[in-house]
Design a protein around this motif. Structure first.
Motif, PDB file in Angstrom:
ATOM      1  N   SER A  46     -17.568  15.339  66.562  1.00 44.20           N
ATOM      2  CA  SER A  46     -18.109  14.142  67.208  1.00 44.20           C
ATOM      3  C   SER A  46     -17.568  12.893  66.532  1.00 44.20           C
ATOM      4  O   SER A  46     -17.227  12.893  65.354  1.00 44.20           O
ATOM      5  CB  SER A  46     -19.639  14.144  67.168  1.00 44.20           C
ATOM      6  OG  SER A  46     -20.103  14.069  65.856  1.00 44.20           O
ATOM      7  N   LYS A  47     -17.470  11.835  67.326  1.00 46.38           N
ATOM      8  CA  LYS A  47     -17.050  10.538  66.828  1.00 46.38           C
ATOM      9  C   LYS A  47     -18.293   9.687  66.596  1.00 46.38           C
ATOM     10  O   LYS A  47     -19.332   9.932  67.189  1.00 46.38           O
ATOM     11  CB  LYS A  47     -16.159   9.840  67.865  1.00 46.38           C
ATOM     12  CG  LYS A  47     -14.873  10.582  68.162  1.00 46.38           C
ATOM     13  CD  LYS A  47     -14.213   9.980  69.403  1.00 46.38           C
ATOM     14  CE  LYS A  47     -12.958  10.704  69.798  1.00 46.38           C
ATOM     15  NZ  LYS A  47     -13.044  12.126  69.938  1.00 46.38           N
ATOM     16  N   LEU A  48     -18.161   8.688  65.758  1.00 49.56           N
ATOM     17  CA  LEU A  48     -19.261   7.742  65.586  1.00 49.56           C
ATOM     18  C   LEU A  48     -19.239   6.757  66.749  1.00 49.56           C
ATOM     19  O   LEU A  48     -18.185   6.210  67.088  1.00 49.56           O
ATOM     20  CB  LEU A  48     -19.139   6.994  64.258  1.00 49.56           C
ATOM     21  CG  LEU A  48     -19.480   7.800  63.025  1.00 49.56           C
ATOM     22  CD1 LEU A  48     -19.240   6.968  61.770  1.00 49.56           C
ATOM     23  CD2 LEU A  48     -20.915   8.286  63.062  1.00 49.56           C
ATOM     24  N   ILE A  49     -20.382   6.562  67.339  1.00 47.70           N
ATOM     25  CA  ILE A  49     -20.486   5.638  68.466  1.00 47.70           C
ATOM     26  C   ILE A  49     -20.871   4.255  67.951  1.00 47.70           C
ATOM     27  O   ILE A  49     -21.680   4.135  67.031  1.00 47.70           O
ATOM     28  CB  ILE A  49     -21.495   6.163  69.506  1.00 47.70           C
ATOM     29  CG1 ILE A  49     -21.337   5.436  70.818  1.00 47.70           C
ATOM     30  CG2 ILE A  49     -22.913   6.075  69.002  1.00 47.70           C
ATOM     31  CD1 ILE A  49     -22.093   6.091  71.950  1.00 47.70           C
ATOM     32  N   ASP A  50     -20.228   3.252  68.483  1.00 48.32           N
ATOM     33  CA  ASP A  50     -20.584   1.880  68.156  1.00 48.32           C
ATOM     34  C   ASP A  50     -20.302   1.036  69.399  1.00 48.32           C
ATOM     35  O   ASP A  50     -19.833   1.544  70.409  1.00 48.32           O
ATOM     36  CB  ASP A  50     -19.831   1.371  66.926  1.00 48.32           C
ATOM     37  CG  ASP A  50     -18.321   1.387  67.090  1.00 48.32           C
ATOM     38  OD1 ASP A  50     -17.815   1.369  68.238  1.00 48.32           O
ATOM     39  OD2 ASP A  50     -17.619   1.401  66.061  1.00 48.32           O
ATOM     40  N   ASN A  51     -20.558  -0.251  69.322  1.00 50.64           N
ATOM     41  CA  ASN A  51     -20.370  -1.108  70.489  1.00 50.64           C
ATOM     42  C   ASN A  51     -18.916  -1.150  70.949  1.00 50.64           C
ATOM     43  O   ASN A  51     -18.651  -1.199  72.155  1.00 50.64           O
ATOM     44  CB  ASN A  51     -20.904  -2.518  70.220  1.00 50.64           C
ATOM     45  CG  ASN A  51     -22.419  -2.535  70.216  1.00 50.64           C
ATOM     46  OD1 ASN A  51     -23.060  -1.749  70.912  1.00 50.64           O
ATOM     47  ND2 ASN A  51     -22.998  -3.422  69.430  1.00 50.64           N
ATOM     48  N   ASN A  52     -17.959  -1.136  70.035  1.00 54.13           N
ATOM     49  CA  ASN A  52     -16.548  -1.122  70.432  1.00 54.13           C
ATOM     50  C   ASN A  52     -16.226   0.132  71.237  1.00 54.13           C
ATOM     51  O   ASN A  52     -15.531   0.081  72.251  1.00 54.13           O
ATOM     52  CB  ASN A  52     -15.625  -1.214  69.214  1.00 54.13           C
ATOM     53  CG  ASN A  52     -15.675  -2.576  68.565  1.00 54.13           C
ATOM     54  OD1 ASN A  52     -15.935  -3.580  69.216  1.00 54.13           O
ATOM     55  ND2 ASN A  52     -15.449  -2.602  67.265  1.00 54.13           N
ATOM     56  N   TYR A  53     -16.713   1.266  70.770  1.00 49.43           N
ATOM     57  CA  TYR A  53     -16.503   2.529  71.475  1.00 49.43           C
ATOM     58  C   TYR A  53     -17.152   2.466  72.857  1.00 49.43           C
ATOM     59  O   TYR A  53     -16.532   2.817  73.857  1.00 49.43           O
ATOM     60  CB  TYR A  53     -17.075   3.682  70.647  1.00 49.43           C
ATOM     61  CG  TYR A  53     -16.847   5.035  71.257  1.00 49.43           C
ATOM     62  CD1 TYR A  53     -15.661   5.725  71.022  1.00 49.43           C
ATOM     63  CD2 TYR A  53     -17.808   5.634  72.062  1.00 49.43           C
ATOM     64  CE1 TYR A  53     -15.443   6.971  71.577  1.00 49.43           C
ATOM     65  CE2 TYR A  53     -17.593   6.881  72.625  1.00 49.43           C
ATOM     66  CZ  TYR A  53     -16.413   7.544  72.381  1.00 49.43           C
ATOM     67  OH  TYR A  53     -16.189   8.783  72.933  1.00 49.43           O
ATOM     68  N   LEU A  54     -18.392   2.009  72.904  1.00 47.90           N
ATOM     69  CA  LEU A  54     -19.113   1.943  74.176  1.00 47.90           C
ATOM     70  C   LEU A  54     -18.430   1.026  75.179  1.00 47.90           C
ATOM     71  O   LEU A  54     -18.424   1.311  76.381  1.00 47.90           O
ATOM     72  CB  LEU A  54     -20.554   1.472  73.951  1.00 47.90           C
ATOM     73  CG  LEU A  54     -21.498   2.492  73.341  1.00 47.90           C
ATOM     74  CD1 LEU A  54     -22.831   1.836  73.008  1.00 47.90           C
ATOM     75  CD2 LEU A  54     -21.704   3.677  74.264  1.00 47.90           C
TER      76      LEU A  54
END
Length: 123
Positions: A46-54
């Protein structure tokens, strides 16, 4: 498990990835039950989700209550779906009892991914 099914069922134009607010390895019991379904997820991470990813996403699907409650704010441009599934990692009992939970959740995820793939393909 959802990533494994989605990669099998979705058109190859989709970028499918698992992400969360914490990075975890793949649960060995998830690997085992997905192997039973003919899908190898042993190399998934899994990847870390953050606002940039979203902000790069078109669609976000959250699984289990914890993901819905703790997922960062989804941009209004991103479609968000929540599947309120039992978190199999929280199953208690011996390995055989926990495998039953993992299999049940796997089967629920498979049905939901199939339905989602059909829905998105028909648009």
């Amino acid at each position: 498990m959802a990533e494994g099914f989605a990669k099998e069922l979705f058109d190859k134009n989709w970028e499918i990835a698992s992400a969360g607010i914490e990075a975890h390895g793949v649960n060995p019991l998830a690997i085992k039950v997905m192997n039973e379904a003919g899908i190898d997820i042993s190399q998934n991470a899994s990847k870390l989700i953050d606002n940039n990813y979203l902000n790069k996403c078109e669609l976000v699907v959250t699984l289990c209550g914890d993901a819905r409650d703790r997922c960062p704010m989804t941009p209004t441009t991103v479609k968000r779906i929540h599947w309120p599934l039992q978190d199999p990692a929280l199953a208690i009992g011996n390995e055989s009892e926990r495998l039953v939970v993992f299999r049940n959740v796997r089967d629920e995820i498979q049905k939901k991914v199939i339905d989602l793939a059909r829905e998105l393909t028909s648009k």
